[in-house]
Design a protein around this motif. Structure first.
Motif, PDB file in Angstrom:
ATOM      1  N   SER A  26       0.824  -1.197   0.000  1.00 32.97           N
ATOM      2  CA  SER A  26       0.000   0.000   0.000  1.00 32.97           C
ATOM      3  C   SER A  26       0.869   1.262   0.000  1.00 32.97           C
ATOM      4  CB  SER A  26      -0.919  -0.023   1.219  1.00 32.97           C
ATOM      5  OG  SER A  26      -1.688   1.140   1.284  1.00 32.97           O
ATOM      6  N   GLU A  27       1.878   1.280   0.864  1.00 30.47           N
ATOM      7  CA  GLU A  27       2.768   2.450   0.942  1.00 30.47           C
ATOM      8  C   GLU A  27       3.516   2.678  -0.363  1.00 30.47           C
ATOM      9  OE1 GLU A  27       5.442   2.325   4.253  1.00 30.47           O
ATOM     10  OE2 GLU A  27       3.819   2.111   5.703  1.00 30.47           O
ATOM     11  N   SER A  28       3.831   1.607  -1.076  1.00 25.24           N
ATOM     12  CA  SER A  28       4.598   1.749  -2.317  1.00 25.24           C
ATOM     13  C   SER A  28       3.811   2.490  -3.384  1.00 25.24           C
ATOM     14  CB  SER A  28       5.037   0.380  -2.835  1.00 25.24           C
ATOM     15  OG  SER A  28       3.936  -0.347  -3.355  1.00 25.24           O
ATOM     16  N   LEU A  29       2.498   2.528  -3.249  1.00 27.36           N
ATOM     17  CA  LEU A  29       1.674   3.261  -4.212  1.00 27.36           C
ATOM     18  C   LEU A  29       1.723   4.763  -3.964  1.00 27.36           C
ATOM     19  CD1 LEU A  29      -1.377   0.861  -4.222  1.00 27.36           C
ATOM     20  CD2 LEU A  29       0.417   1.040  -5.965  1.00 27.36           C
ATOM     21  N   LEU A  30       2.147   5.159  -2.777  1.00 26.80           N
ATOM     22  CA  LEU A  30       2.217   6.574  -2.429  1.00 26.80           C
ATOM     23  C   LEU A  30       3.593   7.168  -2.690  1.00 26.80           C
ATOM     24  CD1 LEU A  30       0.275   6.406   0.951  1.00 26.80           C
ATOM     25  CD2 LEU A  30      -0.601   7.060  -1.300  1.00 26.80           C
ATOM     26  N   GLY A  31       4.591   6.326  -2.773  1.00 23.78           N
ATOM     27  CA  GLY A  31       5.957   6.803  -3.001  1.00 23.78           C
ATOM     28  C   GLY A  31       6.917   5.645  -2.885  1.00 23.78           C
ATOM     29  N   PRO A  32       8.151   5.880  -3.245  1.00 21.77           N
ATOM     30  CA  PRO A  32       9.127   4.790  -3.199  1.00 21.77           C
ATOM     31  C   PRO A  32       9.412   4.344  -1.762  1.00 21.77           C
ATOM     32  CG  PRO A  32      10.197   6.851  -3.782  1.00 21.77           C
ATOM     33  CD  PRO A  32       8.725   7.132  -3.726  1.00 21.77           C
ATOM     34  N   LEU A  33       9.581   3.047  -1.618  1.00 22.84           N
ATOM     35  CA  LEU A  33       9.966   2.483  -0.317  1.00 22.84           C
ATOM     36  C   LEU A  33      11.478   2.589  -0.179  1.00 22.84           C
ATOM     37  CD1 LEU A  33       7.886  -0.827  -0.449  1.00 22.84           C
ATOM     38  CD2 LEU A  33       7.309   1.267   0.797  1.00 22.84           C
ATOM     39  N   ASP A  34      11.964   2.532   1.056  1.00 24.94           N
ATOM     40  CA  ASP A  34      13.412   2.484   1.213  1.00 24.94           C
ATOM     41  C   ASP A  34      13.896   1.125   0.700  1.00 24.94           C
ATOM     42  OD1 ASP A  34      13.483   0.539   3.364  1.00 24.94           O
ATOM     43  OD2 ASP A  34      13.005   2.140   4.752  1.00 24.94           O
ATOM     44  N   GLU A  35      15.184   1.033   0.419  1.00 25.58           N
ATOM     45  CA  GLU A  35      15.738  -0.150  -0.245  1.00 25.58           C
ATOM     46  C   GLU A  35      15.464  -1.437   0.521  1.00 25.58           C
ATOM     47  OE1 GLU A  35      19.746  -0.001  -1.708  1.00 25.58           O
ATOM     48  OE2 GLU A  35      19.584   2.152  -2.070  1.00 25.58           O
ATOM     49  N   ALA A  36      15.625  -1.409   1.816  1.00 27.06           N
ATOM     50  CA  ALA A  36      15.426  -2.622   2.619  1.00 27.06           C
ATOM     51  C   ALA A  36      13.979  -3.085   2.561  1.00 27.06           C
ATOM     52  CB  ALA A  36      15.854  -2.376   4.061  1.00 27.06           C
ATOM     53  N   ALA A  60      -4.331  -2.027  -8.878  1.00 26.16           N
ATOM     54  CA  ALA A  60      -5.456  -1.841  -9.804  1.00 26.16           C
ATOM     55  C   ALA A  60      -6.438  -0.807  -9.266  1.00 26.16           C
ATOM     56  CB  ALA A  60      -6.161  -3.174 -10.036  1.00 26.16           C
ATOM     57  N   ASP A  61      -6.724  -0.864  -7.980  1.00 24.75           N
ATOM     58  CA  ASP A  61      -7.619   0.123  -7.373  1.00 24.75           C
ATOM     59  C   ASP A  61      -7.034   1.526  -7.457  1.00 24.75           C
ATOM     60  OD1 ASP A  61      -9.406  -1.882  -6.743  1.00 24.75           O
ATOM     61  OD2 ASP A  61      -8.877  -1.949  -4.607  1.00 24.75           O
ATOM     62  N   ALA A  62      -5.734   1.638  -7.205  1.00 25.17           N
ATOM     63  CA  ALA A  62      -5.081   2.950  -7.287  1.00 25.17           C
ATOM     64  C   ALA A  62      -5.136   3.495  -8.712  1.00 25.17           C
ATOM     65  CB  ALA A  62      -3.632   2.855  -6.813  1.00 25.17           C
ATOM     66  N   ALA A  63      -4.918   2.625  -9.700  1.00 29.97           N
ATOM     67  CA  ALA A  63      -4.987   3.056 -11.098  1.00 29.97           C
ATOM     68  C   ALA A  63      -6.406   3.496 -11.455  1.00 29.97           C
ATOM     69  CB  ALA A  63      -4.527   1.931 -12.020  1.00 29.97           C
ATOM     70  N   LEU A  64      -7.388   2.762 -10.976  1.00 33.33           N
ATOM     71  CA  LEU A  64      -8.779   3.132 -11.217  1.00 33.33           C
ATOM     72  C   LEU A  64      -9.100   4.491 -10.611  1.00 33.33           C
ATOM     73  CD1 LEU A  64     -11.582   2.241 -12.295  1.00 33.33           C
ATOM     74  CD2 LEU A  64     -11.971   1.209 -10.056  1.00 33.33           C
ATOM     75  N   LEU A  65      -8.663   4.709  -9.384  1.00 35.66           N
ATOM     76  CA  LEU A  65      -8.911   5.994  -8.731  1.00 35.66           C
ATOM     77  C   LEU A  65      -8.193   7.136  -9.430  1.00 35.66           C
ATOM     78  CD1 LEU A  65      -8.765   4.856  -5.010  1.00 35.66           C
ATOM     79  CD2 LEU A  65     -10.779   5.634  -6.271  1.00 35.66           C
ATOM     80  N   ARG A  66      -6.944   6.889  -9.869  1.00 36.09           N
ATOM     81  CA  ARG A  66      -6.223   7.930 -10.621  1.00 36.09           C
ATOM     82  C   ARG A  66      -6.946   8.257 -11.914  1.00 36.09           C
ATOM     83  NH1 ARG A  66      -1.711   5.248  -8.630  1.00 36.09           N
ATOM     84  NH2 ARG A  66      -1.526   3.998 -10.525  1.00 36.09           N
ATOM     85  N   GLY A  67      -7.546   7.249 -12.542  1.00 32.16           N
ATOM     86  CA  GLY A  67      -8.270   7.458 -13.789  1.00 32.16           C
ATOM     87  C   GLY A  67      -9.481   8.346 -13.614  1.00 32.16           C
ATOM     88  N   LEU A  68     -10.032   8.396 -12.419  1.00 30.44           N
ATOM     89  CA  LEU A  68     -11.193   9.262 -12.180  1.00 30.44           C
ATOM     90  C   LEU A  68     -10.846  10.734 -12.296  1.00 30.44           C
ATOM     91  CD1 LEU A  68     -12.922   7.413  -9.221  1.00 30.44           C
ATOM     92  CD2 LEU A  68     -13.618   7.461 -11.616  1.00 30.44           C
ATOM     93  N   ARG A  69      -9.572  11.070 -12.158  1.00 31.51           N
ATOM     94  CA  ARG A  69      -9.167  12.470 -12.311  1.00 31.51           C
ATOM     95  C   ARG A  69      -9.448  12.964 -13.714  1.00 31.51           C
ATOM     96  NH1 ARG A  69      -3.141  11.748  -9.848  1.00 31.51           N
ATOM     97  NH2 ARG A  69      -3.740  11.303  -7.724  1.00 31.51           N
ATOM     98  N   ASP A  70      -9.265  12.071 -14.689  1.00 25.91           N
ATOM     99  CA  ASP A  70      -9.452  12.450 -16.094  1.00 25.91           C
ATOM    100  C   ASP A  70     -10.898  12.323 -16.548  1.00 25.91           C
ATOM    101  OD1 ASP A  70      -6.676  12.814 -16.234  1.00 25.91           O
ATOM    102  OD2 ASP A  70      -6.358  10.709 -16.818  1.00 25.91           O
ATOM    103  N   ASP A  71     -11.641  11.447 -15.914  1.00 26.61           N
ATOM    104  CA  ASP A  71     -13.019  11.200 -16.311  1.00 26.61           C
ATOM    105  C   ASP A  71     -13.896  11.164 -15.068  1.00 26.61           C
ATOM    106  OD1 ASP A  71     -15.194  10.601 -17.926  1.00 26.61           O
ATOM    107  OD2 ASP A  71     -14.784   8.446 -17.928  1.00 26.61           O
ATOM    108  N   PRO A  72     -14.208  12.335 -14.494  1.00 20.73           N
ATOM    109  CA  PRO A  72     -14.995  12.359 -13.261  1.00 20.73           C
ATOM    110  C   PRO A  72     -16.403  11.792 -13.495  1.00 20.73           C
ATOM    111  CG  PRO A  72     -14.720  14.573 -14.107  1.00 20.73           C
ATOM    112  CD  PRO A  72     -13.913  13.661 -14.983  1.00 20.73           C
ATOM    113  N   PRO A  73     -16.966  11.156 -12.493  1.00 18.82           N
ATOM    114  CA  PRO A  73     -18.334  10.622 -12.632  1.00 18.82           C
ATOM    115  C   PRO A  73     -19.321  11.771 -12.794  1.00 18.82           C
ATOM    116  CG  PRO A  73     -17.499  10.301 -10.393  1.00 18.82           C
ATOM    117  CD  PRO A  73     -16.385  10.891 -11.184  1.00 18.82           C
ATOM    118  N   PRO A  74     -20.443  11.479 -13.422  1.00 13.86           N
ATOM    119  CA  PRO A  74     -21.462  12.542 -13.631  1.00 13.86           C
ATOM    120  C   PRO A  74     -22.075  13.025 -12.330  1.00 13.86           C
ATOM    121  CG  PRO A  74     -22.281  10.392 -14.416  1.00 13.86           C
ATOM    122  CD  PRO A  74     -20.872  10.203 -13.947  1.00 13.86           C
TER     123      PRO A  74
END
Length: 74
Positions: A26-36, A60-74
């Protein structure tokens, strides 16, 4: 968040590798993790199909949510 902060906040994560994998995935979707952490997660996911499936679902959920930025729901 540093590893120490994570351990202090969630002592149960030390003993549960699956919970740790879910948190790191989950954290890796917000930014890079430290090497370890990144290396640990890669190794764990390579041998744990349920955690790999959860990480893929998070991504997949994160990609779906990011996609809503370009195509907001009605």
């Amino acid at each position: 968040m540093s590893g120490l902060q994570r351990i202090v906040r969630h002592p149960d994560r030390i003993n549960d590798p699956h919970a740790r994998a879910h948190e790191l995935a989950s954290e890796s979707l917000l930014g890079p993790l430290d090497e370890a952490d990144a290396a640990w997660l890669d190794e764990h996911l390579a041998g744990c199909a349920p955690c790999l499936a959860a990480a893929d679902t998070f991504a997949a959920d994160a990609a779906l949510l990011r996609g809503l930025r370009d195509d907001p729901p009605p």
